[in-house]
Design a protein around this motif. Structure first.
Motif, PDB file in Angstrom:
ATOM      1  N   GLN A   1      -7.891 -33.155  32.828  1.00 43.11           N
ATOM      2  CA  GLN A   1      -7.295 -32.102  33.652  1.00 43.11           C
ATOM      3  C   GLN A   1      -8.337 -31.048  34.014  1.00 43.11           C
ATOM      4  O   GLN A   1      -8.967 -30.464  33.140  1.00 43.11           O
TER       5      GLN A   1
ATOM      6  N   GLN B   1      -2.453 -30.199  27.735  1.00 41.71           N
ATOM      7  CA  GLN B   1      -3.174 -30.632  28.925  1.00 41.71           C
ATOM      8  C   GLN B   1      -3.333 -32.139  28.852  1.00 41.71           C
ATOM      9  O   GLN B   1      -3.276 -32.721  27.775  1.00 41.71           O
TER      10      GLN B   1
ATOM     11  N   LEU C   1      -4.764 -36.537  37.257  1.00 44.81           N
ATOM     12  CA  LEU C   1      -3.478 -36.992  36.720  1.00 44.81           C
ATOM     13  C   LEU C   1      -3.289 -38.477  37.006  1.00 44.81           C
ATOM     14  O   LEU C   1      -2.859 -39.240  36.129  1.00 44.81           O
TER      15      LEU C   1
ATOM     16  N   TRP D   1      -6.869 -32.026  40.733  1.00 43.53           N
ATOM     17  CA  TRP D   1      -5.858 -32.025  39.670  1.00 43.53           C
ATOM     18  C   TRP D   1      -4.987 -33.283  39.778  1.00 43.53           C
ATOM     19  O   TRP D   1      -4.733 -33.979  38.794  1.00 43.53           O
TER      20      TRP D   1
ATOM     21  N   ILE E   1      -8.818 -24.027  32.063  1.00 44.05           N
ATOM     22  CA  ILE E   1      -7.560 -24.769  32.142  1.00 44.05           C
ATOM     23  C   ILE E   1      -6.402 -23.791  32.284  1.00 44.05           C
ATOM     24  O   ILE E   1      -6.300 -22.803  31.548  1.00 44.05           O
TER      25      ILE E   1
ATOM     26  N   LEU F   1       5.131 -30.699  34.577  1.00 38.16           N
ATOM     27  CA  LEU F   1       3.945 -30.446  35.384  1.00 38.16           C
ATOM     28  C   LEU F   1       4.221 -29.426  36.486  1.00 38.16           C
ATOM     29  O   LEU F   1       5.224 -29.536  37.209  1.00 38.16           O
TER      30      LEU F   1
ATOM     31  N   ALA G   1       0.528 -27.954  32.487  1.00 36.81           N
ATOM     32  CA  ALA G   1       0.970 -29.255  31.977  1.00 36.81           C
ATOM     33  C   ALA G   1       1.282 -29.150  30.494  1.00 36.81           C
ATOM     34  O   ALA G   1       0.528 -28.533  29.731  1.00 36.81           O
TER      35      ALA G   1
END
Length: 263
Positions: free
Chosen positions: A83, A79, A136, A132, A96, A113, A100
């Motif tokens: 995230q 991750q 990122l 999300w 989670i 991703l 990723a």
């Protein structure tokens, strides 16, 4: 270094196609999305017997991401910092998901991703998608601020068509996800960190729905991308989408995106 991203829509179903593709295109690194299996179910041996190392992150029959590399596989992360997780009940732990995975391959930090789909505009999953993407963006901004010369590439299924040219008929998507202003703004903010698209530009589709004979009609979308840091984008060379792979019997609904980098 030849780097590829491909939403395979089930690694176990399409492992033969994946191995054939790696050999046929002489691929160095393959970033996989939608493996649709747990870690203990992934067909590692089929790749290692051809000289590849594999890092996979999968928790169930949904999502799942992997990096398959023959140029090294170091510092694996499942991750990125910040995230967010997801659960449709806001009062429940937001876990989670397997969306990723990152690793250093031949000196390049590679991220595979699978951006959340969003489902419907009023669905909690749409808000999750935006959160999300912004998380990122924040991570990438931090990385490039700390080291502007970082060789970094974010590969995968972004579930966003950045321009009207990136869908076969924009009117068919009215009131639906993938083309909304907030989604496109989140994608643009990723580029504003310094990342650049190194894949084929607008109008070169990467996805065709199985329904409605979309592939045969040429009714696709461009939603799969490679976004490279300035240091890596500067050495990007040949790039193309393997549309023929999408047309084969038993194919994924996505086509592989192939980019060569002089590293």
């Amino acid at each position: 270094m030849r780097i590829v991203n491909w939403n395979v829509n089930s690694a176990r179903t399409r492992v033969d196609r994946m191995v054939d593709f790696l050999i046929r295109h002489d691929v160095d690194v393959l970033a996989v999305q939608e493996s649709k299996c747990r870690d203990d179910q992934f067909p590692y041996d089929r790749f290692t017997e051809h000289g590849y190392e594999v890092a996979h992150f999968g928790l169930s029959q949904w999502n799942g991401v992997a990096i398959i590399s023959r140029v090294g596989l170091e510092d694996v992360q499942t991750q990125f910092p910040g995230q967010p997780g997801f659960h449709k009940d806001a009062d429940t732990e937001q876990a989670i998901e397997a969306r990723a995975i990152g690793a250093v391959c031949g000196g390049v930090r590679v991220w595979s991703l699978y951006v959340p789909n969003g489902r419907e505009i009023a669905d909690p999953h749409y808000d999750y998608k935006l959160r999300w993407l912004y998380a990122l963006r924040n991570h990438v901004a931090d990385v490039l601020r700390a080291n502007p010369e970082e060789k970094l590439v974010l590969l995968g299924d972004y579930n966003i068509a950045p321009t009207d040219q990136d869908v076969w008929d924009v009117s068919a998507f009215e009131g639906r996800t993938h083309i909304t202003e907030p989604e496109r703004a989140a994608y643009q903010q990723l580029l504003e960190t310094g990342l650049a698209e190194t894949n084929p530009g607008p109008g070169v589709f990467t996805y065709w729905d199985y329904k409605g004979a979309r592939f045969l009609k040429g009714e696709g979308m461009r939603i799969d991308f490679q976004l490279a840091s300035p240091a890596l984008a500067a050495v990007a060379g040949e790039t193309f989408v393997d549309v023929e792979e999408r047309g084969g019997k038993g194919a994924s609904d996505h086509a592989p995106v192939i980019v060569d980098y002089a590293v």
